[in-house]
Scaffold this motif. Structure first.
Motif, PDB file in Angstrom:
ATOM      1  N   LEU A   1       0.805  -1.216   0.000  1.00 28.87           N
ATOM      2  CA  LEU A   1       0.000   0.000   0.000  1.00 28.87           C
ATOM      3  C   LEU A   1       0.839   1.267   0.000  1.00 28.87           C
ATOM      4  CD1 LEU A   1      -2.914  -0.900   2.424  1.00 28.87           C
ATOM      5  CD2 LEU A   1      -2.972  -0.731  -0.054  1.00 28.87           C
ATOM      6  N   LYS A   2       2.054   1.186   0.532  1.00 31.30           N
ATOM      7  CA  LYS A   2       2.924   2.354   0.555  1.00 31.30           C
ATOM      8  C   LYS A   2       3.253   2.824  -0.859  1.00 31.30           C
ATOM      9  CE  LYS A   2       6.392   2.145   3.365  1.00 31.30           C
ATOM     10  NZ  LYS A   2       7.718   1.886   3.956  1.00 31.30           N
ATOM     11  N   HIS A   3       3.409   1.894  -1.792  1.00 28.76           N
ATOM     12  CA  HIS A   3       3.780   2.223  -3.167  1.00 28.76           C
ATOM     13  C   HIS A   3       2.598   2.168  -4.129  1.00 28.76           C
ATOM     14  CE1 HIS A   3       7.905   2.213  -1.882  1.00 28.76           C
ATOM     15  NE2 HIS A   3       7.745   1.016  -1.358  1.00 28.76           N
ATOM     16  N   TYR A   4       1.382   2.052  -3.617  1.00 23.62           N
ATOM     17  CA  TYR A   4       0.186   1.951  -4.457  1.00 23.62           C
ATOM     18  C   TYR A   4      -0.165   3.314  -5.033  1.00 23.62           C
ATOM     19  CZ  TYR A   4      -4.606   0.985  -5.842  1.00 23.62           C
ATOM     20  OH  TYR A   4      -5.765   0.856  -6.555  1.00 23.62           O
ATOM     21  N   LYS A   5      -0.355   3.361  -6.329  1.00 21.38           N
ATOM     22  CA  LYS A   5      -0.745   4.596  -6.994  1.00 21.38           C
ATOM     23  C   LYS A   5      -2.023   4.341  -7.767  1.00 21.38           C
ATOM     24  CE  LYS A   5       3.732   6.629  -7.357  1.00 21.38           C
ATOM     25  NZ  LYS A   5       4.545   7.543  -8.083  1.00 21.38           N
ATOM     26  N   ALA A   6      -2.958   5.251  -7.642  1.00 22.90           N
ATOM     27  CA  ALA A   6      -4.233   5.136  -8.340  1.00 22.90           C
ATOM     28  C   ALA A   6      -4.704   6.535  -8.716  1.00 22.90           C
ATOM     29  CB  ALA A   6      -5.266   4.456  -7.451  1.00 22.90           C
ATOM     30  N   ASP A   7      -5.658   6.595  -9.633  1.00 17.64           N
ATOM     31  CA  ASP A   7      -6.250   7.874  -9.989  1.00 17.64           C
ATOM     32  C   ASP A   7      -7.008   8.418  -8.784  1.00 17.64           C
ATOM     33  OD1 ASP A   7      -5.280   7.478 -12.504  1.00 17.64           O
ATOM     34  OD2 ASP A   7      -7.207   7.086 -13.437  1.00 17.64           O
ATOM     35  N   ARG A   8      -6.900   9.717  -8.601  1.00 15.17           N
ATOM     36  CA  ARG A   8      -7.630  10.375  -7.523  1.00 15.17           C
ATOM     37  C   ARG A   8      -8.502  11.441  -8.143  1.00 15.17           C
ATOM     38  NH1 ARG A   8      -3.065  12.192  -3.633  1.00 15.17           N
ATOM     39  NH2 ARG A   8      -4.780  12.741  -2.296  1.00 15.17           N
TER      40      ARG A   8
END
Length: 85
Positions: A19-26
């Motif tokens: 989760l620390k490196h999780y990237k998603a559209d915001r």
């Protein structure tokens, strides 16, 4: 009992690292503060002013309008307006 605790701890550690490196559209709501030659000045999620473009062709926006703003993969450099409220 210690085996179960250690197993749960290791699973929690693995999830935290992912989760620390999780990237998603915001996507979030914002307001247009003013318009400039480079684009529209909005407030980002942290309250800072950002100049962004609108990805909807032929749409002109005015100060005070509420819009949806998207940060693709949480990359603030590619922030843009993707909808109007």
């Amino acid at each position: 009992m210690e085996f179960k605790t250690e197993l749960l701890r290791s699973v929690q550690t693995a999830i935290d690292q992912k989760l620390k490196h999780y990237k998603a559209d915001r996507t979030y709501k914002s307001v247009i503060l003013k318009t400039t030659a480079k684009g529209y000045v909005i407030l980002d999620e942290t309250g800072c002013e950002r100049t962004v473009t609108c990805c909807i062709p032929g749409l002109s926006l005015k100060a005070g309008q509420y819009v949806w703003v998207k940060e693709p993969l949480a990359d603030i450099k590619h922030i843009h307006i993707c909808g109007v409220l």
